[in-house]
Scaffold this active site. Structure first.
Site, PDB file in Angstrom:
ATOM      1  N   HIS A 101       0.841  -1.196   0.000  1.00 58.18           N
ATOM      2  CA  HIS A 101       0.000   0.000   0.000  1.00 58.18           C
ATOM      3  C   HIS A 101       0.878   1.248   0.000  1.00 58.18           C
ATOM      4  CE1 HIS A 101       0.794  -1.280   4.153  1.00 58.18           C
ATOM      5  NE2 HIS A 101       0.843  -0.003   4.443  1.00 58.18           N
ATOM      6  N   HIS A 103       1.127   5.124   1.400  1.00 59.39           N
ATOM      7  CA  HIS A 103       0.621   6.142   2.331  1.00 59.39           C
ATOM      8  C   HIS A 103       0.684   7.493   1.623  1.00 59.39           C
ATOM      9  CE1 HIS A 103       1.077   3.739   6.170  1.00 59.39           C
ATOM     10  NE2 HIS A 103       1.912   3.071   5.386  1.00 59.39           N
TER      11      HIS A 103
HETATM   12  P1  5GP Z   1       2.470  -0.035   7.267  1.00 58.09           P
HETATM   13  O1  5GP Z   1       3.296   0.185   8.494  1.00 58.09           O
HETATM   14  O2  5GP Z   1       2.178  -1.485   7.034  1.00 58.09           O
HETATM   15  O3  5GP Z   1       3.046   0.659   6.058  1.00 58.09           O
HETATM   16  O4  5GP Z   1       1.113   0.721   7.540  1.00 58.09           O
HETATM   17  C1  5GP Z   1      -0.079   0.091   7.845  1.00 58.09           C
HETATM   18  C2  5GP Z   1      -1.084   1.177   8.147  1.00 58.09           C
HETATM   19  O5  5GP Z   1      -2.374   0.594   8.168  1.00 58.09           O
HETATM   20  C3  5GP Z   1      -0.882   1.836   9.503  1.00 58.09           C
HETATM   21  O6  5GP Z   1      -0.664   3.232   9.317  1.00 58.09           O
HETATM   22  C4  5GP Z   1      -2.184   1.546  10.269  1.00 58.09           C
HETATM   23  O7  5GP Z   1      -2.617   2.641  11.046  1.00 58.09           O
HETATM   24  C5  5GP Z   1      -3.149   1.224   9.146  1.00 58.09           C
HETATM   25  N1  5GP Z   1      -4.183   0.265   9.520  1.00 58.09           N
HETATM   26  C6  5GP Z   1      -4.012  -0.915  10.163  1.00 58.09           C
HETATM   27  N2  5GP Z   1      -5.191  -1.551  10.315  1.00 58.09           N
HETATM   28  C7  5GP Z   1      -6.144  -0.754   9.762  1.00 58.09           C
HETATM   29  C8  5GP Z   1      -7.559  -0.874   9.616  1.00 58.09           C
HETATM   30  O8  5GP Z   1      -8.198  -1.845  10.038  1.00 58.09           O
HETATM   31  N3  5GP Z   1      -8.206   0.140   8.984  1.00 58.09           N
HETATM   32  C9  5GP Z   1      -7.533   1.228   8.501  1.00 58.09           C
HETATM   33  N4  5GP Z   1      -8.251   2.160   7.906  1.00 58.09           N
HETATM   34  N5  5GP Z   1      -6.193   1.371   8.620  1.00 58.09           N
HETATM   35  C10 5GP Z   1      -5.507   0.394   9.235  1.00 58.09           C
END
Ligand code: 5GP
Ligand code: ZN
Length: 116
Positions: A101, A103
Site C-alpha cells: 500500500h 501512504h
Molecule cells: P504499514 O506500516 O504497514 O506501512 O502501515 C499500515 C497502516 O495501516 C498503519 O498506518 C495503520 O494505522 C493502518 N491500519 C491498520 N489496520 C487498519 C484498519 O483496520 N483500517 C484502517 N483504515 N487502517 C488500518
C-alpha cells in the site's frame, strides 16, 4: 485475496472501510491511526505483500496507483500545499500490514498545531 489479511478483508467489505475511492484495481481509504491531518492509504485489490513481491507484469497497476495518489491529493485539496508518499517494505521499514500500500500524507497547513 489472502486469508487473515486485514486489507483484503476491507476490500471485500468484511471489515468497514470508509472508502474515499473504490475502483476495479485499487481502493483508497483513511488510515485508522493518522500520522498527518490527511492520511490516506491507496491499496491494490490484488494481494501482494510489498513492492518486493510485485511482478514485472504489475507495471501498469503500479503506475495506476501513482496516478491515483495524484488524483486523490487533488480531490482532498492538498496538491498545492504539498504531500508525501511512503511505501514501507519489509520488517526493517516498520511495515505492519503485509499487503502492499501507499501512504499519502499531507494537509499540515490545515492544522496549525500539528506536530510530526
Ligand atoms: P504499514 O506500516 O504497514 O506501512 O502501515 C499500515 C497502516 O495501516 C498503519 O498506518 C495503520 O494505522 C493502518 N491500519 C491498520 N489496520 C487498519 C484498519 O483496520 N483500517 C484502517 N483504515 N487502517 C488500518
Ligand atoms: Zn491482502
Amino acid at each position: 485475496m489472502a486469508e487473515n489479511c486485514i486489507f483484503c478483508k476491507i476490500i471485500k467489505g468484511e471489515i468497514g472501510g470508509n472508502f474515499i475511492r473504490r475502483k476495479k484495481d485499487y481502493v483508497a481509504f483513511k488510515d485508522i491511526n493518522p500520522k498527518a491531518p490527511v492520511h490516506v492509504l491507496i491499496v491494490p485489490v490484488k494481494h501482494f505483500a510489498s513492492l518486493e513481491n510485485a511482478d514485472d507484469k504489475d507495471k501498469l497497476l503500479l503506475g495506476d496507483l501513482m496516478i491515483a495518489v495524484r488524483d486523490i491529493a487533488r480531490k482532498l485539496k492538498i496538491s498545492e500545499s504539498g504531500y508525501k508518499i511512503v511505501i514501507n517494505n519489509g520488517e526493517d521499514s516498520g511495515q505492519l500490514v503485509f499487503h502492499m500500500h501507499i501512504h499519502l500524507l499531507g494537509g499540515w497547513q490545515k492544522v496549525s498545531h500539528w506536530k510530526v
